[in-house]
Design a protein around this motif. Structure first.
Motif, mmCIF file in Angstrom:
data_model
loop_
_atom_site.group_PDB
_atom_site.id
_atom_site.type_symbol
_atom_site.label_atom_id
_atom_site.label_comp_id
_atom_site.label_asym_id
_atom_site.label_seq_id
_atom_site.Cartn_x
_atom_site.Cartn_y
_atom_site.Cartn_z
ATOM 1 N N ARG A 166 0.850 -1.192 0.000
ATOM 2 C CA ARG A 166 0.000 0.000 0.000
ATOM 3 C C ARG A 166 0.886 1.242 0.000
ATOM 4 N NH1 ARG A 166 -3.879 -1.556 4.991
ATOM 5 N NH2 ARG A 166 -5.022 0.352 4.435
ATOM 6 N N LEU A 167 0.285 2.354 -0.388
ATOM 7 C CA LEU A 167 1.009 3.616 -0.534
ATOM 8 C C LEU A 167 0.485 4.623 0.479
ATOM 9 C CD1 LEU A 167 3.166 4.994 -2.390
ATOM 10 C CD2 LEU A 167 1.246 5.882 -3.731
ATOM 11 N N TRP A 168 1.394 5.284 1.176
ATOM 12 C CA TRP A 168 1.017 6.199 2.247
ATOM 13 C C TRP A 168 1.738 7.528 2.094
ATOM 14 C CZ3 TRP A 168 -2.521 4.293 5.793
ATOM 15 C CH2 TRP A 168 -2.708 2.896 5.769
ATOM 16 N N MET A 169 1.133 8.569 2.626
ATOM 17 C CA MET A 169 1.768 9.881 2.630
ATOM 18 C C MET A 169 1.693 10.485 4.029
ATOM 19 S SD MET A 169 1.022 13.265 0.286
ATOM 20 C CE MET A 169 -0.650 13.544 0.935
ATOM 21 N N ALA A 170 2.854 10.728 4.627
ATOM 22 C CA ALA A 170 2.914 11.525 5.851
ATOM 23 C C ALA A 170 2.911 12.991 5.457
ATOM 24 C CB ALA A 170 4.161 11.191 6.645
ATOM 25 N N PHE A 171 2.357 13.822 6.305
ATOM 26 C CA PHE A 171 2.303 15.256 6.018
ATOM 27 C C PHE A 171 2.053 15.986 7.325
ATOM 28 C CE2 PHE A 171 -2.033 13.724 5.943
ATOM 29 C CZ PHE A 171 -2.760 14.717 6.579
ATOM 30 N N GLY A 172 2.091 17.323 7.281
ATOM 31 C CA GLY A 172 1.653 18.095 8.429
ATOM 32 C C GLY A 172 2.692 19.015 9.017
ATOM 33 N N SER A 173 2.211 19.843 9.925
ATOM 34 C CA SER A 173 3.012 20.900 10.514
ATOM 35 C C SER A 173 2.312 21.348 11.787
ATOM 36 C CB SER A 173 3.140 22.041 9.495
ATOM 37 O OG SER A 173 3.883 23.115 10.034
ATOM 38 N N TYR A 174 2.449 22.607 12.118
ATOM 39 C CA TYR A 174 1.642 23.194 13.176
ATOM 40 C C TYR A 174 0.179 22.837 12.828
ATOM 41 C CZ TYR A 174 5.863 25.955 14.066
ATOM 42 O OH TYR A 174 7.152 26.339 14.348
ATOM 43 N N TRP A 175 -0.760 22.950 13.705
ATOM 44 C CA TRP A 175 -2.061 22.297 13.550
ATOM 45 C C TRP A 175 -1.912 20.812 13.892
ATOM 46 C CZ3 TRP A 175 -1.084 26.386 10.256
ATOM 47 C CH2 TRP A 175 -2.024 27.423 10.278
ATOM 48 N N THR A 176 -1.402 20.540 15.056
ATOM 49 C CA THR A 176 -1.334 19.206 15.677
ATOM 50 C C THR A 176 -0.280 18.285 15.086
ATOM 51 O OG1 THR A 176 -3.073 18.081 14.375
ATOM 52 C CG2 THR A 176 -3.783 19.361 16.311
ATOM 53 N N GLY A 177 0.645 18.777 14.285
ATOM 54 C CA GLY A 177 1.807 17.987 13.917
ATOM 55 C C GLY A 177 1.642 17.075 12.722
ATOM 56 N N ARG A 179 0.674 13.951 10.378
ATOM 57 C CA ARG A 179 -0.450 13.061 10.076
ATOM 58 C C ARG A 179 -0.065 12.121 8.939
ATOM 59 N NH1 ARG A 179 -5.283 13.751 13.311
ATOM 60 N NH2 ARG A 179 -5.035 15.749 14.384
ATOM 61 N N MET A 180 -0.980 11.197 8.611
ATOM 62 C CA MET A 180 -0.744 10.261 7.504
ATOM 63 C C MET A 180 -2.067 9.870 6.867
ATOM 64 S SD MET A 180 1.234 6.578 7.516
ATOM 65 C CE MET A 180 2.836 7.268 7.059
ATOM 66 N N VAL A 181 -2.030 9.722 5.521
ATOM 67 C CA VAL A 181 -3.207 9.306 4.780
ATOM 68 C C VAL A 181 -2.786 8.276 3.731
ATOM 69 C CG1 VAL A 181 -3.007 11.154 3.046
ATOM 70 C CG2 VAL A 181 -5.251 10.144 3.530
ATOM 71 N N LEU A 199 0.626 10.808 13.822
ATOM 72 C CA LEU A 199 1.922 10.190 14.065
ATOM 73 C C LEU A 199 2.766 10.898 15.120
ATOM 74 C CD1 LEU A 199 3.095 9.367 10.421
ATOM 75 C CD2 LEU A 199 1.473 8.140 11.882
ATOM 76 N N ALA A 200 2.741 12.232 15.138
ATOM 77 C CA ALA A 200 3.624 12.964 16.054
ATOM 78 C C ALA A 200 3.072 14.350 16.325
ATOM 79 C CB ALA A 200 5.036 13.071 15.478
ATOM 80 N N THR A 201 3.228 14.789 17.567
ATOM 81 C CA THR A 201 2.857 16.149 17.929
ATOM 82 C C THR A 201 3.617 16.541 19.187
ATOM 83 O OG1 THR A 201 1.006 17.681 18.233
ATOM 84 C CG2 THR A 201 0.856 15.556 19.364
ATOM 85 N N ARG A 202 3.364 17.734 19.670
ATOM 86 C CA ARG A 202 3.958 18.240 20.900
ATOM 87 C C ARG A 202 2.845 18.489 21.909
ATOM 88 N NH1 ARG A 202 8.767 21.047 19.192
ATOM 89 N NH2 ARG A 202 9.102 21.817 21.314
#
Length: 323
Positions: A166-177, A179-181, A199-202
């Motif tokens: 399967r193929l996945w994309m991690a992404f994100g920034s501020y706004w809870t860090g 994510r993945m779809v 996946l990750a946040t502060r």
């Protein structure tokens, strides 16, 4: 100081022609590979193409491009696109793309990138394909995934990884860090209605975790991410942390067992000497080893962002160490 003998042993064992020839950094943080030519870059993604050349795409221009034959000397190669796709202007008034990710699958090169503006999560991640991966050969296919101001995530900083067919994309920034779809393998775009994994946040606002990159090695998926503040020259506080998981969707933890969803992450690379705020990282493989690519701000050159490259070695218990 206890880390220095271990790092010295790793350096000796891993010595190859491409490794840096000087060691002037603090023991915990090695200097990047000495480079020549066009070094100015931001948020690099590096790949060795089928013709043997290395290409680095980056934030700026119409996705700026650099080329090299040896990883050391880099030349300006223009941009991925000759003109911005018209839809970019829906997300950025100057059609300024950010943080591309380059990969190869199914006989084509795939380029993902973000289009957004500072301070908003009205953002989009686009996708393009090319038969060669060279600048000027890309066909854009429009948005692969978007976010709006009503979402609790931000569709920037894409990072592609394959797992279990399967193929996945991690992404994100501020706004809870981070994510993945999941993506459709045929179109390269997000599967409609797919679950958005976290996946990750502060634990503290503004949740400054971004620039994800995921590497599969052995039984683990390694999540590299940039923490703290980017894009302020010598005042940048960017640093690279890493955690791992046996599943691509997490949970990711650091070597102490602290979840990356609770601010965890082993510190991999931080400011040292002239090399300020390393981040915007990605990984690639060449000559049988994995390399870390990132930008740093050169304190000896008025904070100019430049390309950093370090090979990675691995501890006995499977954690990456930059050399």
């Amino acid at each position: 100081m206890k880390r220095f003998p271990r790092r010295a042993a790793l350096l000796a064992a891993a010595a190859v022609a491409l490794l840096p020839t000087t060691a002037t950094a603090a023991p915990a943080y090695p200097d990047p590979l000495p480079l020549t030519g066009r070094q100015i870059i931001h948020d690099p993604t590096v790949h060795q193409l089928g013709n043997g050349q290395y290409v680095a795409y980056s934030t700026g221009g119409v996705i700026g491009a650099r080329l090299s034959t040896d990883l050391r000397d880099w030349t300006d190669a223009g941009n991925a696109f000759t003109t911005p796709p018209s839809w970019w202007y829906d997300y950025n008034s100057s059609a300024d793309p950010w943080a591309p990710d380059l990969s190869y699958r199914d006989g084509r090169y795939w380029l993902y990138y973000a289009v957004s503006s500072w301070g908003t999560n009205h953002s989009a991640i686009g996708v393009a394909t090319s038969p060669s991966g060279l600048p000027g050969t890309w066909t854009d296919h429009g948005p692969a995934f978007t976010s709006e101001t009503t979402d609790t995530w931000n569709a920037i900083d894409p990072a592609i990884v394959r797992a279990d067919g399967r193929l996945w994309m991690a992404f994100g920034s501020y706004w809870t860090g981070i994510r993945m779809v999941e993506l459709d393998r045929t179109t390269g775009k997000a599967i409609p209605g797919a679950t958005i994994a976290h996946l990750a946040t502060r634990p503290d606002a503004p949740y400054a975790v971004e620039g994800a990159s995921i590497l599969h090695r052995g039984r683990y998926y390694y999540l590299f991410a940039s923490y703290d503040a980017c894009c302020a020259g010598v005042n940048s506080t960017y640093k690279i942390r890493v955690g791992r998981s046996t599943k691509v969707t997490g949970p990711y933890t650091d070597s102490t067992g602290t979840p990356m969803l609770n601010g965890g992450g082993d510190l991999l690379l931080a400011s040292h000497g002239r090399y300020i705020g390393p981040g915007g990282e990605s990984t690639f493989r060449t000559h049988g080893r994995t390399w870390l690519a990132y930008h740093y701000y050169d304190a000896d050159d008025n904070g100019t962002p430049k390309l950093g490259l370090n090979p990675l070695s691995w501890t006995k218990d499977g954690w990456p160490v930059p050399l």
